[in-house]
Design an enzyme around this catalytic site. Structure first.
Site, PDB file in Angstrom:
ATOM      1  N   GLU A 163      10.710 -39.430  40.913  1.00  0.00           N
ATOM      2  CA  GLU A 163       9.471 -39.725  41.899  1.00  0.00           C
ATOM      3  C   GLU A 163       9.598 -40.912  43.038  1.00  0.00           C
ATOM      4  OE1 GLU A 163       5.976 -38.347  41.142  1.00  0.00           O
ATOM      5  OE2 GLU A 163       7.171 -37.039  40.235  1.00  0.00           O
ATOM      6  N   HIS A 184       2.340 -44.046  38.126  1.00  0.00           N
ATOM      7  CA  HIS A 184       3.527 -44.425  38.486  1.00  0.00           C
ATOM      8  C   HIS A 184       3.747 -46.029  38.164  1.00  0.00           C
ATOM      9  CE1 HIS A 184       3.715 -41.096  41.683  1.00  0.00           C
ATOM     10  NE2 HIS A 184       4.414 -40.972  40.863  1.00  0.00           N
ATOM     11  N   CYS A 202       1.695 -47.640  48.157  1.00  0.00           N
ATOM     12  CA  CYS A 202       1.874 -46.282  48.320  1.00  0.00           C
ATOM     13  C   CYS A 202       2.317 -45.665  49.441  1.00  0.00           C
ATOM     14  CB  CYS A 202       0.845 -45.150  47.712  1.00  0.00           C
ATOM     15  SG  CYS A 202       0.614 -45.211  45.836  1.00  0.00           S
TER      16      CYS A 202
END
Length: 444
Positions: A174, A250, A368
């Site tokens: 990721e 995450h 992000c």
């Protein structure tokens, strides 16, 4: 030689919508089917990026993906004109159309893992695009992500580009959302922290019970090898599976690091004491571990406000600042903790709040929206200078958004052939503005 950390923010794409595609991401699922505002989303992201540039930080932008992804829809058996492909998908498999119309590439923390030249054996900055195999809509991104990164960081004297890891769940990757780096100064060799959700090969590795663990230890180890990192310069830490099941999909939802500071929740990691001791042993010099206790901030409050999905940056004068969403200021418990934080003896001396609610509602905060690249002035001079955010580029991008973006989008609009034409027109103009070349399938 000057050394610094540059932030490259993802431009929000014209198809920004709330489809609730990300199982395990509480915000994404809770806002599913609501109308979105792509124009506002793009402008909120640009405003935040410009504020960081005005603070004296190096700030760039990354182009969004082409969406809807008609090429993938054709691979899935839909045929005819582009309009017919969209209509068939909307009628026969609307979930596939939603996946192929996602604007999730805006969250460039997932774009790639980046290791700076100070850490790598060959003295180059290494990039590995994330394969993002856990979610269909994100697994479509790596080829274009690779094109964008190569168009910006093109000089092979300074930059090394790797293929994404093989697209298999055993190697789920990721990107930088599960990676951070600690160092005394950006030009010093640092310790790269790889946070994983579970190990495929270790039967004793605990796993979450409700939501998926998207990053594997095996993927993180592969990236460390590809990037030519020393074993003494890496720490592999497992994320606490119990908090994954509470919506911490995450690591950057529960921890953030910069230089010699790691800011994290006390429940962030599995086997925390052992791994933090390893981190202390491998880090050279002073290390600030700012552990936020559960009695001050619960996991629920951390997820709802994205307290840890803040950007932790070093300002030109040497102080550190948190770049936080306004949601943190609106939550009394989180705001009280942040007010207290500024009174403590840590390098964090400032907090700046930004409205990025269009992104927050879809599951991504300030951290992000950016990909971090530690680099020196020689390496900075070697990149595509057109992507660096200046007053002029900021103005041009805002006008570009005004011309091409809608102010309201719902799921039914994703099948509108006009939206596809609007998106392609916007991206074609953007590639010329940023001098990226032909990076999209429709341009080739």
């Amino acid at each position: 030689m000057k050394q610094f950390e540059a932030n490259f923010d993802g431009l929000v794409g014209p198809t920004h919508n709330y489809a609730g595609l990300s199982f395990g991401n509480v915000a994404s699922q809770s806002h599913a089917t609501q109308p979105s505002n792509p124009r506002a989303a793009a402008k909120q992201g640009l405003k935040k990026a410009k504020a960081l540039a005005d603070m004296g930080l190096v700030q760039g932008v990354l182009a969004p993906q082409e969406r809807p992804d008609v090429h993938t829809l054709r691979r899935l058996g839909f045929s005819g004109s582009d309009a017919e492909v969209l209509q068939q998908a909307a009628t026969q498999a609307p979930a596939l159309l939603q996946a192929c119309a996602s604007a999730s590439s805006m969250w460039t923390a997932n774009a790639a893992t980046v290791s700076p030249s100070a850490d790598t054996h060959d003295g180059k900055i290494h990039f590995t695009p994330a394969n993002l195999v856990d979610k269909l809509h994100r697994s479509l991104e790596p080829p274009t992500t690779a094109n964008i990164l190569k168009a910006i960081f093109a000089d092979n004297r300074h930059f090394a580009h790797h293929q994404p890891l093989p697209a298999h769940a055993n190697l789920g990757d990721e990107g930088a959302a599960n990676h951070t780096r600690l160092c005394q100064a950006y030009d010093n060799a640092g310790v790269e922290i790889f946070v994983y959700g579970h190990s495929v090969l270790d039967p004793l590795s605990p796993k979450p019970l409700k939501y998926p663990a998207r990053q594997t230890l095996e993927a993180s180890a592969a990236i460390a090898r590809l990037h030519k990192l020393d074993e003494d310069g890496c720490v592999f830490i497992q994320q606490n599976p119990a908090i994954i099941d509470q919506g911490v999909f995450h690591n950057d939802v529960i921890a953030v690091g910069n230089q010699n500071v790691l800011f994290f929740h006390e429940q962030a990691f599995w086997d925390s004491n052992k791994k933090l001791a390893e981190l202390r042993a491998k880090c050279q010099g002073e290390l600030h571990l700012i552990e936020v206790p559960s009695h001050s901030v619960s996991i629920q409050d951390a997820v709802n406000t994205y307290l840890f999905n803040t950007q932790l940056v070093t300002l030109p004068q040497g102080e550190m600042a948190l770049i936080a969403p306004t949601d943190c200021a609106e939550n009394p418990r989180v705001k009280a903790y942040l007010d207290e934080l500024l009174t403590l003896d840590t390098p964090i001396k400032q907090i700046h709040y930004f409205d990025v609610k269009q992104s927050m509602h879809n599951g991504g905060g300030p951290a992000c929206l950016r990909l971090r690249v530690a680099m020196n002035d020689v390496e900075l001079a070697a990149i595509n200078q057109q992507v660096l955010l200046t007053d002029e580029l900021f103005s041009k991008l805002n006008h570009w958004v005004e011309r091409h973006y809608r102010d309201r989008l719902v799921a039914a609009d994703l099948a509108d052939p006009q939206l596809l034409l609007e998106s392609r027109s916007a991206l074609d103009e953007l590639t010329q503005l940023l001098k990226l070349g032909s990076i999209y399938p429709f341009q080739q």
